[in-house]
Structure formats: C-alpha cells, structure tokens
Design a protein around this motif. Structure first.
Motif, short mmCIF file in Angstrom:
data_model
loop_
_atom_site.label_atom_id
_atom_site.label_comp_id
_atom_site.label_asym_id
_atom_site.label_seq_id
_atom_site.Cartn_x
_atom_site.Cartn_y
_atom_site.Cartn_z
N ASP A 36 0.86 -1.19 0.00
CA ASP A 36 0.00 0.00 0.00
C ASP A 36 0.90 1.24 0.00
O ASP A 36 1.54 1.57 1.00
N ALA A 37 0.95 1.93 -1.15
CA ALA A 37 1.90 3.04 -1.32
C ALA A 37 1.66 4.16 -0.32
O ALA A 37 2.61 4.76 0.20
N ALA A 38 0.41 4.48 -0.04
CA ALA A 38 0.12 5.58 0.89
C ALA A 38 0.57 5.22 2.31
O ALA A 38 1.15 6.04 3.03
N ARG A 39 0.30 3.99 2.73
CA ARG A 39 0.73 3.55 4.06
C ARG A 39 2.25 3.53 4.16
O ARG A 39 2.82 3.92 5.17
N ARG A 40 2.89 3.06 3.09
CA ARG A 40 4.35 2.99 3.08
C ARG A 40 4.95 4.39 3.22
O ARG A 40 5.86 4.61 4.03
N LYS A 41 4.43 5.33 2.46
CA LYS A 41 4.96 6.70 2.51
C LYS A 41 4.77 7.31 3.89
O LYS A 41 5.66 8.00 4.41
N ALA A 42 3.62 7.06 4.50
CA ALA A 42 3.34 7.64 5.81
C ALA A 42 4.14 6.99 6.92
O ALA A 42 4.51 7.65 7.90
N ALA A 43 4.43 5.70 6.78
CA ALA A 43 5.01 4.95 7.89
C ALA A 43 6.53 4.85 7.88
O ALA A 43 7.15 4.66 8.93
N LEU A 44 7.16 4.97 6.71
CA LEU A 44 8.61 4.75 6.65
C LEU A 44 9.42 5.72 7.53
O LEU A 44 10.39 5.29 8.15
N PRO A 45 9.06 7.01 7.63
CA PRO A 45 9.85 7.86 8.54
C PRO A 45 9.86 7.33 9.97
O PRO A 45 10.90 7.34 10.63
#
Length: 201
Positions: A36-45
């Motif tokens: 899930d690209a949106a979850r990945r972007k939000a969670a990686l930091p």
C-alpha cells in the motif's frame, strides 16, 4: 564540492528518517512488505526513526552527509559483533515497526528472518541501511558516506557486509569492492536480496 560527513546525533533523527523514507519509498523489498503506497509513505519515517533511535545510534556507526540545505544522505552501520538487536531494542522499536508494516507484519518477519539466517558469522562492519534523498541523488553524498566508513574498515583490516535490496544498486556497491555472495529470494514470487561481502584493502 567537498561533502561534510559526520556522526549522526540524536537531534538528527527526524531529518535522517525523512531522507531514508524518501530513499526507500520505491525499494522493491519495502514495496513487497508494504504494497500500500500511501501507508508505506506515511510509515517509513517512523520505521527509520525507531531503528536509528533504538539500535543504530548506540553502535556509533550512524553517519550523515550534509548539504547546505541539511541532511542529504545517511548510512546506518553496525560495528563488528553488534548487528543483532537486543530484546530490549526490539521491544522499543515495535511500535514503529507495527505502524510501518500494518497488516503485513508476517511479511516483515519473513524478510528479517531470511536476513538473519544468512548473516555471516565472521566479525565485520554491517551496512544495514544507506540512502540519499532522491532530490540530490547522484551528487556524491552516498559515495562520501561509503568512503568514510570503508576507510575505517581498511584501517582496522575489517571486512564489510550488506544486502542489496535493489538489483540496480549492485554495480554501485561493486565499485567499492563488494562482491555478490548469493541471492535470497522472498517467497510467493517476491523480490530478492543480494548479500555482498567486501574484504579489507
């Protein structure tokens, strides 16, 4: 242009984590673990912040390359004998890991278990993570970080080890003297990781 490479400080963690999150957003293994690209972007930091704060920073192998605009790249190294996370570190990192891999914790466990099972026993410096902000990629920041730590490896006559999670990066690491020692394929048609070893010079 000379690039300033220095040890990371606790105050650097938020900026460092954002840089690594941007660097790994399109990484094949990260995308397999969290599709899930949106979850990945939000969670990686949060994931990189937790890993740095609760494990890598204590090993004194975390370095940043700095541009006039701030942190441009970061490398998270473990010293010889220090690559395994303690139970206490794992517990402290758990909230960040759960947020990053929400709904995909089993996939994250598969990756970490595969890496652990194939990790060399000989003492070495371990490059767990390195990444440059995509906005400055190609500007020499990653190169400066690699030179900084590998010069120390050579001075200590210590080998170095990493796993490349992107086949496009293998030639880059080979330029620094790393050699591919195998291929770790993830299940169900997932991507591969390539263990790479560098003897000291």
């Amino acid at each position: 242009m000379s690039i300033d490479v220095r040890p990371a400080r606790k105050a650097d963690i938020p900026a460092l984590a954002r840089v690594l999150a941007r660097a790994f957003y399109d990484d094949p293994v990260m995308a397999w673990v969290q599709p899930d690209a949106a979850r990945r972007k939000a969670a990686l930091p949060g994931l990189f912040s937790a890993l740095t704060r609760h494990h890598f920073l204590a090993g004194r192998g975390t370095e940043v390359a700095v541009s006039p605009d701030g942190i441009a790249a970061a490398a998270l190294w473990d010293p010889p004998g220090g690559w395994q996370q303690s139970p206490r570190e794992q517990l402290a990192m758990l909230p960040g890991v759960i947020r990053a891999f929400r709904g995909r914790l089993a996939a994250g466990r598969i990756v970490t278990d595969l890496m652990k099972e194939n990790h060399p026993e000989e003492p070495h410096w371990y490059l767990g993570i390195i990444g440059s902000d995509p906005a400055v990629r190609g500007g020499g920041f990653g190169h400066a970080l690699m030179d900084s730590r590998l010069d120390r490896c050579d001075a200590e006559y210590a080998p170095a080890y990493l796993e490349s999670s992107n086949p496009d990066n293998i030639p880059y690491y080979q330029r620094f003297g790393f050699e591919v020692t195998g291929e770790l394929a993830l299940p169900e048609g997932g991507p591969s990781l390539w263990p790479m070893w560098r003897a000291p010079r």
